[in-house]
Write a protein that holds these residues in place. Structure first.
Motif, short mmCIF file in Angstrom:
data_model
loop_
_atom_site.label_atom_id
_atom_site.label_comp_id
_atom_site.label_asym_id
_atom_site.label_seq_id
_atom_site.Cartn_x
_atom_site.Cartn_y
_atom_site.Cartn_z
N GLU A 26 1.20 -1.37 0.23
CA GLU A 26 -0.19 0.15 0.08
C GLU A 26 0.38 1.26 -0.22
N GLY A 27 1.94 1.23 0.05
CA GLY A 27 3.22 1.91 0.09
C GLY A 27 3.30 3.57 1.08
N GLY A 28 3.37 1.74 2.42
CA GLY A 28 3.84 2.24 4.01
C GLY A 28 4.92 0.78 4.19
N LEU A 29 5.54 1.81 5.76
CA LEU A 29 6.80 0.85 5.75
C LEU A 29 6.42 -0.71 6.78
N ALA A 30 5.20 -0.73 6.58
CA ALA A 30 4.69 -1.99 7.62
C ALA A 30 5.44 -1.69 9.34
N ILE A 31 5.34 -0.97 9.58
CA ILE A 31 6.06 -1.07 10.93
C ILE A 31 4.86 -1.77 12.40
N SER A 32 5.52 -1.99 13.21
CA SER A 32 4.42 -2.96 13.34
C SER A 32 3.45 -1.92 14.81
N THR A 33 2.60 -2.12 15.55
CA THR A 33 1.94 -0.89 16.56
C THR A 33 3.08 -0.59 17.39
N GLU A 34 3.59 -1.84 17.98
CA GLU A 34 4.52 -1.60 19.16
C GLU A 34 5.57 -0.70 19.13
N ASN A 35 6.26 -1.19 17.76
CA ASN A 35 7.24 -0.35 17.13
C ASN A 35 6.86 1.23 16.96
N VAL A 36 5.56 1.66 16.62
CA VAL A 36 5.38 3.11 16.40
C VAL A 36 5.30 3.60 17.65
N GLY A 37 4.62 3.11 18.38
CA GLY A 37 4.79 3.89 19.83
C GLY A 37 5.54 4.12 20.30
N ILE A 38 7.22 2.94 20.06
CA ILE A 38 8.54 3.37 21.36
C ILE A 38 8.72 4.29 19.96
N ILE A 39 8.85 4.40 18.74
CA ILE A 39 9.72 5.16 18.18
C ILE A 39 9.06 6.87 18.71
N TYR A 40 7.59 6.95 19.03
CA TYR A 40 7.82 8.25 19.28
C TYR A 40 7.40 8.46 21.17
N GLY A 41 7.33 7.34 21.71
CA GLY A 41 7.05 7.00 23.44
C GLY A 41 8.35 7.20 24.40
N VAL A 42 9.50 7.15 23.00
CA VAL A 42 10.71 7.45 23.57
C VAL A 42 12.21 8.16 22.74
N VAL A 43 11.89 7.99 21.90
CA VAL A 43 13.04 9.18 20.12
C VAL A 43 12.24 10.74 20.34
N GLY A 44 10.38 10.10 20.47
CA GLY A 44 10.08 11.84 20.43
C GLY A 44 9.74 12.29 21.47
N LEU A 45 9.84 11.54 22.57
CA LEU A 45 9.58 12.28 24.15
C LEU A 45 10.52 13.10 24.42
N ILE A 46 12.55 12.60 24.05
CA ILE A 46 13.63 13.23 24.58
C ILE A 46 13.58 14.43 23.66
N THR A 47 13.59 13.79 22.66
CA THR A 47 13.33 15.67 20.91
C THR A 47 12.68 16.35 21.61
N LEU A 48 11.32 16.36 21.95
CA LEU A 48 10.48 16.82 21.62
C LEU A 48 10.62 18.36 22.59
N SER A 49 10.82 17.33 24.16
CA SER A 49 11.33 18.11 25.38
C SER A 49 12.88 18.64 24.76
#
Length: 424
Positions: free
Chosen positions: A256-279
């Motif tokens: 479908e043109g996506g990246l086929a990343i799992s729900t859990e991994n998407v959450g980890i990317i935003y919840g860990v990496v995003g948390l630090i850089t956003l802060s």
């Protein structure tokens, strides 16, 4: 009498975390939930986009928040209502008519959340001096976005973990939303104990407007208001489309043109990496505006908000299999959002200056919400039409109108700058 600026470190962080969490659950986490429960992209973006309508319409009832009761009472009651609605979503997910019933619960939560925004922002502006507002704009933005990262990151990780545990997406999302409701209830209790009763002060009472219609007419009589509103409507034109589709892009299959990343991994990317850089981005943005004023940093902060969108276009064109590139892109985007949004928040505070600042800020943010809602609603259809690669190229182009309007803005260059002689 409680003076302005008191105990700000104690109440600003939890207040804005409680403002950001329902926003992200309603606007973003619902997108992932419906995707995992089998709803198609066009319906997801249309109906979850419509959930943003209360933030557009909130200026209509914002004078009531100014005129009746206190802002503290308003946000505590609204936060409690939001918690109840999230619990209701959790209990109705397993039903046959889950799409209709959960949308209804989200609608009530959205109206409560928009009202919570009015009261919380009004409380912030009357509880802090201008110097402290400029300093804490980075802190409030950071905790608002931390709440959004908690929702789109940690809560999504939890849902992904429960999906794996039970092998049943319905049960996983039911439990996830119940836990989210309990978290919102906890935040309500925390804010009850941490927020001072500023509005018992006579100084604060005199800032209330005298008439309902006076609030609206005085706002639209502000100098250069047409250009200001055009800028507010277009500032997030690209980002608001990307925000709706980015996680769908990561979750969708390669076919479908996506990246086929799992729900859990998407959450980890935003919840860990995003948390630090956003802060880092949010705090830095507030500090720099407080040090130098808004004018110096407006253009760099606008660039930081929009330049990361180019990386999403690259990912879509290449359909990269490099998780490191995906993580780096999200890190850059989250930092850029935190850094870039600080300037936008400070400009909205400037627009609201004067009498009835709570209602005027609500009107300004209502236009901001309209500028996010309409592009978000059609983003799924645009993505289906252009594909993910064409969509993200369009997102990059969408940023241009705000840059063209920038030179026509009128505001004090040193607005938000902390006085060099201040001891605050």
């Amino acid at each position: 009498m409680i003076k302005k600026d008191k105990w700000a470190w104690g109440w600003v962080p939890p207040l804005y975390f409680a403002e950001g969490l329902p926003n992200v659950i309603i606007a973003s986490v619902s997108v992932i939930m419906y995707k995992q429960l089998g709803i198609n992209n066009t319906d997801i973006t249309l109906y979850t986009g419509l959930l943003y309508l209360p933030w557009v319409l909130k200026p209509i009832w914002s004078p009531v928040v100014d005129l009746k009761s206190t802002k503290r009472n308003w946000f505590l009651v609204m936060q409690l209502l939001i918690a109840v609605m999230f619990l209701a979503v959790g209990f109705t997910v397993p039903t046959q008519m889950f799409f209709v019933t959960t949308l209804a619960c989200f609608w009530v939560a959205a109206f409560a959340s928009a009202t919570n925004d009015i009261a919380s922002d009004g409380y912030y502006m009357i509880g802090l001096s201008e110097k402290k507002q400029s300093f804490f704009v980075g802190i409030r933005s950071t905790f608002y976005r931390l709440a959004m990262v908690t929702g789109s990151g940690l809560i999504v990780v939890l849902a992904g973990y429960l999906e794996e545990m039970y092998g049943d997406n319905t049960k996983a999302w039911s439990y996830t939303m119940i836990i989210t409701g309990l978290l919102m209830l906890l935040l309500t209790v925390i804010n009850f104990f941490t927020t001072p009763k500023f509005e018992s002060s006579l100084e604060i009472e005199t800032e209330k407007p005298k008439a309902f219609l006076e609030v609206f007419t005085s706002f639209f009589k502000k100098p250069n208001i047409a250009v200001a509103l055009a800028f507010i409507l277009t500032y997030r034109l690209g980002e608001s489309q990307l925000a709706k589709v980015a996680q769908l892009f990561m979750l969708d299959d390669l076919s479908e043109g996506g990246l086929a990343i799992s729900t859990e991994n998407v959450g980890i990317i935003y919840g860990v990496v995003g948390l630090i850089t956003l802060s880092a981005g949010g705090i830095l943005g507030g500090i720099l505006i407080s040090r130098d004023g808004l004018k110096k940093w407006m253009l760099p902060m606008m660039l930081s908000l929009n330049v990361p969108n180019v990386l999403y276009a690259i990912m879509a064109i290449t359909q990269t299999k490099s998780l490191a590139f995906v993580v780096a892109t999200v890190a850059f985007e989250q930092f850029g959002y935190g850094f870039g949004f600080a300037a936008f928040l400070m400009y909205l505070i400037y627009i609201a200056e004067g009498a009835s600042k709570t209602s005027h800020y609500a009107i300004a943010t209502g236009f901001m919400a309209l500028g996010a809602m309409l592009p978000g609603m059609i983003s799924g259809a645009v993505q289906n039409w252009l594909g993910y690669d064409g969509f993200f190229i369009w997102v990059v182009i969408s940023a241009l109108p705000a840059f063209l309007l920038l030179k026509y803005l009128q505001y004090p260059p040193d607005f938000g700058k902390k006085s060099s002689t201040s001891n605050d």
